[in-house]
Design a protein around this motif. Structure first.
Motif, short mmCIF file in Angstrom:
data_model
loop_
_atom_site.label_atom_id
_atom_site.label_comp_id
_atom_site.label_asym_id
_atom_site.label_seq_id
_atom_site.Cartn_x
_atom_site.Cartn_y
_atom_site.Cartn_z
N THR A 20 6.50 -5.29 -7.80
CA THR A 20 7.82 -5.42 -8.43
C THR A 20 7.73 -4.90 -9.87
O THR A 20 6.68 -5.01 -10.52
CB THR A 20 8.35 -6.87 -8.41
N GLY A 21 8.85 -4.33 -10.32
CA GLY A 21 8.80 -3.64 -11.62
C GLY A 21 7.93 -2.40 -11.51
O GLY A 21 7.33 -1.94 -12.48
N GLY A 22 7.87 -1.84 -10.29
CA GLY A 22 6.98 -0.71 -10.03
C GLY A 22 7.48 0.62 -10.57
O GLY A 22 6.80 1.63 -10.47
N GLY A 23 8.69 0.60 -11.16
CA GLY A 23 9.27 1.85 -11.63
C GLY A 23 8.88 2.24 -13.04
O GLY A 23 9.34 3.26 -13.56
N SER A 24 8.02 1.46 -13.68
CA SER A 24 7.69 1.73 -15.08
C SER A 24 6.41 0.99 -15.46
O SER A 24 5.95 0.12 -14.71
CB SER A 24 8.85 1.26 -15.97
N GLY A 25 5.85 1.34 -16.59
CA GLY A 25 4.83 0.54 -17.26
C GLY A 25 3.68 0.07 -16.39
O GLY A 25 3.05 0.85 -15.67
N LEU A 26 3.40 -1.21 -16.46
CA LEU A 26 2.23 -1.79 -15.76
C LEU A 26 2.37 -1.62 -14.24
O LEU A 26 1.38 -1.38 -13.54
CB LEU A 26 2.09 -3.28 -16.09
N ILE A 80 12.32 0.19 -2.68
CA ILE A 80 13.39 -0.74 -2.28
C ILE A 80 14.02 -1.28 -3.55
O ILE A 80 13.34 -1.91 -4.38
CB ILE A 80 12.84 -1.91 -1.42
N LYS A 81 15.30 -1.00 -3.68
CA LYS A 81 16.01 -1.46 -4.89
C LYS A 81 16.27 -2.97 -4.79
O LYS A 81 16.75 -3.44 -3.75
CB LYS A 81 17.33 -0.70 -5.03
N ASP A 97 12.18 -2.25 -7.64
CA ASP A 97 12.66 -2.18 -9.02
C ASP A 97 14.18 -2.22 -9.00
O ASP A 97 14.81 -1.89 -7.99
CB ASP A 97 12.17 -0.89 -9.70
N ILE A 98 14.75 -2.59 -10.15
CA ILE A 98 16.21 -2.55 -10.28
C ILE A 98 16.64 -1.12 -10.63
O ILE A 98 17.79 -0.74 -10.42
CB ILE A 98 16.68 -3.57 -11.34
N SER A 99 15.70 -0.34 -11.16
CA SER A 99 16.00 1.04 -11.56
C SER A 99 15.66 2.02 -10.44
O SER A 99 14.49 2.16 -10.08
CB SER A 99 15.19 1.39 -12.82
N GLU A 100 16.70 2.69 -9.93
CA GLU A 100 16.45 3.67 -8.86
C GLU A 100 15.65 4.84 -9.39
O GLU A 100 14.78 5.36 -8.71
CB GLU A 100 17.80 4.20 -8.33
N LYS A 101 15.97 5.25 -10.62
CA LYS A 101 15.30 6.40 -11.20
C LYS A 101 13.78 6.14 -11.31
O LYS A 101 12.97 6.92 -10.81
CB LYS A 101 15.90 6.68 -12.59
N GLY A 102 13.44 5.02 -11.93
CA GLY A 102 12.03 4.69 -12.10
C GLY A 102 11.33 4.47 -10.77
O GLY A 102 10.21 4.95 -10.54
N GLY A 103 12.00 3.75 -9.88
CA GLY A 103 11.40 3.43 -8.58
C GLY A 103 11.10 4.69 -7.78
O GLY A 103 10.00 4.85 -7.23
N ASN A 104 12.07 5.59 -7.74
CA ASN A 104 11.87 6.83 -6.98
C ASN A 104 10.81 7.71 -7.63
O ASN A 104 10.03 8.38 -6.95
CB ASN A 104 13.19 7.61 -6.85
N GLU A 105 10.77 7.68 -8.96
CA GLU A 105 9.75 8.48 -9.67
C GLU A 105 8.34 8.01 -9.27
O GLU A 105 7.47 8.81 -8.95
CB GLU A 105 9.96 8.31 -11.19
N THR A 106 8.15 6.69 -9.25
CA THR A 106 6.83 6.17 -8.86
C THR A 106 6.49 6.56 -7.44
O THR A 106 5.37 6.98 -7.14
CB THR A 106 6.79 4.63 -9.02
N VAL A 107 7.47 6.45 -6.54
CA VAL A 107 7.22 6.80 -5.13
C VAL A 107 6.76 8.25 -5.03
O VAL A 107 5.78 8.55 -4.33
CB VAL A 107 8.50 6.55 -4.28
N GLU A 108 7.42 9.14 -5.74
CA GLU A 108 7.03 10.56 -5.68
C GLU A 108 5.61 10.75 -6.20
O GLU A 108 4.81 11.48 -5.62
CB GLU A 108 8.01 11.43 -6.50
N MET A 109 5.28 10.08 -7.31
CA MET A 109 3.94 10.22 -7.90
C MET A 109 2.87 9.70 -6.94
O MET A 109 1.81 10.30 -6.76
CB MET A 109 3.86 9.42 -9.22
N VAL A 110 3.18 8.58 -6.31
CA VAL A 110 2.20 7.92 -5.44
C VAL A 110 1.98 8.72 -4.16
O VAL A 110 0.85 8.84 -3.67
CB VAL A 110 2.73 6.49 -5.16
N LYS A 111 3.06 9.29 -3.64
CA LYS A 111 2.94 10.07 -2.39
C LYS A 111 2.00 11.26 -2.57
O LYS A 111 1.31 11.65 -1.64
CB LYS A 111 4.32 10.56 -1.94
#
Ligand code: NAD
Length: 252
Positions: A11-17, A59-60, A36-50
């Motif tokens: 949770t809070g996976g879209g930014s920081g820690l 999942i928002k 995450d509550i932020s779609e932008k941050g959440g999707n960014e992390t997913v792309e990086m991780v993939k």
């Protein structure tokens, strides 16, 4: 590969820690559910991780709403069938106002996200883990969860609450294969802290002066600790609150 086929919710996976930990766990071949509550941050992390070759979904959710917490847990089980690791991390710092200048709305918001959000997360995730024979949870506390500090009274109250949640879950479910630990980072250079210090510049200078290592922490350093605690390398560590703060709270 030791961690292949494992599934982690962050949770809070879209930014920081949360984002740094998603990347570090993906290096261990753990599949990642970013909440995450932020779609932008959440999707960014997913792309990086993939890009690191694991499965990842966003999942928002607003973790302060129990039905949205239940939804991210249900969706994870639908997609992956289990939850091995949970980094229960979403949180906000608040404005830095003194307590008597804080509005009731701000108090309720910080408690709702940092404490209720963490409680709901453990409530639903641990249920799934225990049905599958156990799992490992890391809750994000803070230096403000182990010592008293000014300007963060409500935040500190929620983070002390995280410590209680961590220890007491182990008292109830340690025997059933559940490990629950907490991290207590000092000021770490994430977007949350950068914006907090931009609003309160004198506090940054003060904070650095008060840290024996004379620098803020790095998100990657925290991600390394969380990854260790979540995985079987830390199999016999349970109910601990690990400080990662350059010596800051030891000098208080
Ligand atoms: P951050 O702001 O970089 O990341 C927090 C993430 O949580 C963001 O992506 C944000 O969108 C998300 N979030 C906020 N409210 C949410 C909600 N209601 N539902 C779902 N997601 C939500 O902050 P960070 O520094 O990475 O903080 C992560 C955790 O670490 C927090 O619990 C914070 O209190 C704790 N912490 C941070 C520090 C530090 O110095 N950075 C120190 C100690 C503890």
């Amino acid at each position: 590969m030791e961690n292949g086929n494992k599934v982690a919710i962050i949770t809070g996976g879209g930014s920081g820690l949360g984002q740094s930990t998603a990347l570090r766990l993906a290096e261990e071949k753990v599949n990642i559910v970013v909440v995450d509550i932020s779609e932008k941050g959440g999707n960014e992390t997913v792309e990086m991780v993939k890009k690191l070759g694991v499965e990842a979904v966003f999942i928002k959710a607003d973790v302060s709403k129990q039905e949205e917490v239940k939804n991210y847990v249900d969706k994870t089980v639908e997609q992956f069938g289990k939850i091995d690791y949970f980094f229960n991390n979403a949180g906000i710092s608040g404005s830095g106002s003194y307590f008597l200048e804080s509005s009731i709305e701000e108090i309720e918001q910080i408690v709702g996200i940092n404490l209720l959000g963490a409680l709901y997360g453990v409530r639903y995730v641990a249920e799934v883990m225990l049905k599958n024979g156990g799992g490992s949870i890391v809750n994000t506390a803070s230096s403000a969860g182990v010592i008293g500090q000014d300007s963060v009274v409500t935040y500190s109250a929620t983070k002390h609450g995280i410590v209680g949640l961590t220890k007491s879950m182990v008292a109830e479910y340690g025997k059933d294969g559940l490990r629950v630990n907490a991290i207590a980072p000092g000021p770490t250079e994430t977007p949350m802290v950068k914006s907090f210090y931009e609003a309160n510049p004198a506090m940054k200078e003060n904070a650095t002066k008060g840290i024996p290592q004379r620098r803020l922490g790095k998100p990657e350093e925290v991600a390394e600790l969380v990854t260790f605690l979540l995985t079987s390398k830390a199999e016999y560590i349970n109910g601990e609150v690990i400080r990662i703060d350059g010596g800051f709270t030891n000098t208080k």
